[in-house]
Design a protein around this motif. Structure first.
Motif, PDB file in Angstrom:
ATOM      1  N   VAL A   7      46.912  39.911  35.499  1.00 44.15           N
ATOM      2  CA  VAL A   7      45.659  39.153  35.487  1.00 44.15           C
ATOM      3  C   VAL A   7      45.934  37.671  35.769  1.00 44.15           C
ATOM      4  N   GLY A   8      46.992  37.133  35.185  1.00 40.69           N
ATOM      5  CA  GLY A   8      47.339  35.733  35.421  1.00 40.69           C
ATOM      6  C   GLY A   8      47.665  35.452  36.871  1.00 40.69           C
ATOM      7  N   ARG A  13      45.737  33.331  42.244  1.00 37.80           N
ATOM      8  CA  ARG A  13      45.432  33.520  43.674  1.00 37.80           C
ATOM      9  C   ARG A  13      43.955  33.268  43.964  1.00 37.80           C
ATOM     10  N   ILE A  14      43.077  33.776  43.104  1.00 37.81           N
ATOM     11  CA  ILE A  14      41.631  33.632  43.314  1.00 37.81           C
ATOM     12  C   ILE A  14      41.217  32.166  43.167  1.00 37.81           C
ATOM     13  N   ILE A  15      41.728  31.500  42.150  1.00 40.21           N
ATOM     14  CA  ILE A  15      41.385  30.094  41.936  1.00 40.21           C
ATOM     15  C   ILE A  15      41.892  29.243  43.094  1.00 40.21           C
ATOM     16  N   LEU A  70      35.113  35.277  37.153  1.00 38.58           N
ATOM     17  CA  LEU A  70      35.730  36.261  36.263  1.00 38.58           C
ATOM     18  C   LEU A  70      35.735  37.651  36.897  1.00 38.58           C
ATOM     19  N   GLU A  71      34.654  38.031  37.548  1.00 36.94           N
ATOM     20  CA  GLU A  71      34.598  39.333  38.220  1.00 36.94           C
ATOM     21  C   GLU A  71      35.648  39.425  39.321  1.00 36.94           C
ATOM     22  N   GLU A  72      35.791  38.363  40.101  1.00 35.93           N
ATOM     23  CA  GLU A  72      36.795  38.369  41.172  1.00 35.93           C
ATOM     24  C   GLU A  72      38.203  38.494  40.599  1.00 35.93           C
ATOM     25  N   GLU A  75      38.512  42.183  39.066  1.00 38.48           N
ATOM     26  CA  GLU A  75      38.274  43.273  40.007  1.00 38.48           C
ATOM     27  C   GLU A  75      39.602  43.813  40.530  1.00 38.48           C
ATOM     28  N   GLU A  76      39.820  45.075  40.313  1.00 40.75           N
ATOM     29  CA  GLU A  76      41.007  45.780  40.806  1.00 40.75           C
ATOM     30  C   GLU A  76      42.328  45.240  40.284  1.00 40.75           C
ATOM     31  N   SER A  77      42.304  44.399  39.256  1.00 37.02           N
ATOM     32  CA  SER A  77      43.571  43.875  38.758  1.00 37.02           C
ATOM     33  C   SER A  77      44.177  44.759  37.677  1.00 37.02           C
TER      34      SER A  77
END
Length: 93
Positions: A7-8, A13-15, A70-72, A75-77
């Motif tokens: 998750v981290g 990556r998303i941020i 948060l969803e991004e 998601e799939e993590s």
């Protein structure tokens, strides 16, 4: 040294993706989210898993909805529940 988590790493990556998309520096995101530049860097490198409060602050800094961020991130993590249960269920006799 902290242990990296799935998750981290995904949060980082998303941020980073959203920060780059908005052409923001780490310094600008840190200022707008009231977090330190060092912390933002650690999150983006996957060295820290942000708390819900930090995700909220980062979302504010990115001018986006915290639930979308948060969803991004989630998601799939995580593995599907069936896979998780099989892997972690004690052996049956």
């Amino acid at each position: 040294m902290r242990k990296k988590t799935i998750v981290g790493e995904r949060a980082g990556r998303i941020i980073r993706f959203h920060r780059d998309l908005k052409d923001m520096t780490r310094e600008k995101l840190a200022e707008q989210s009231t977090l330190s530049t060092g912390y933002i860097g650690q999150v983006e490198r996957g060295e820290r898993t942000p708390s819900l409060e930090a995700i909220y602050k980062i979302a504010v800094g990115l001018d986006m909805d915290a639930m979308v961020l948060l969803e991004e991130i989630t998601e799939e993590s995580l593995p599907p529940i069936e896979e998780f249960v099989k892997k972690n269920r004690p052996e049956e006799n």
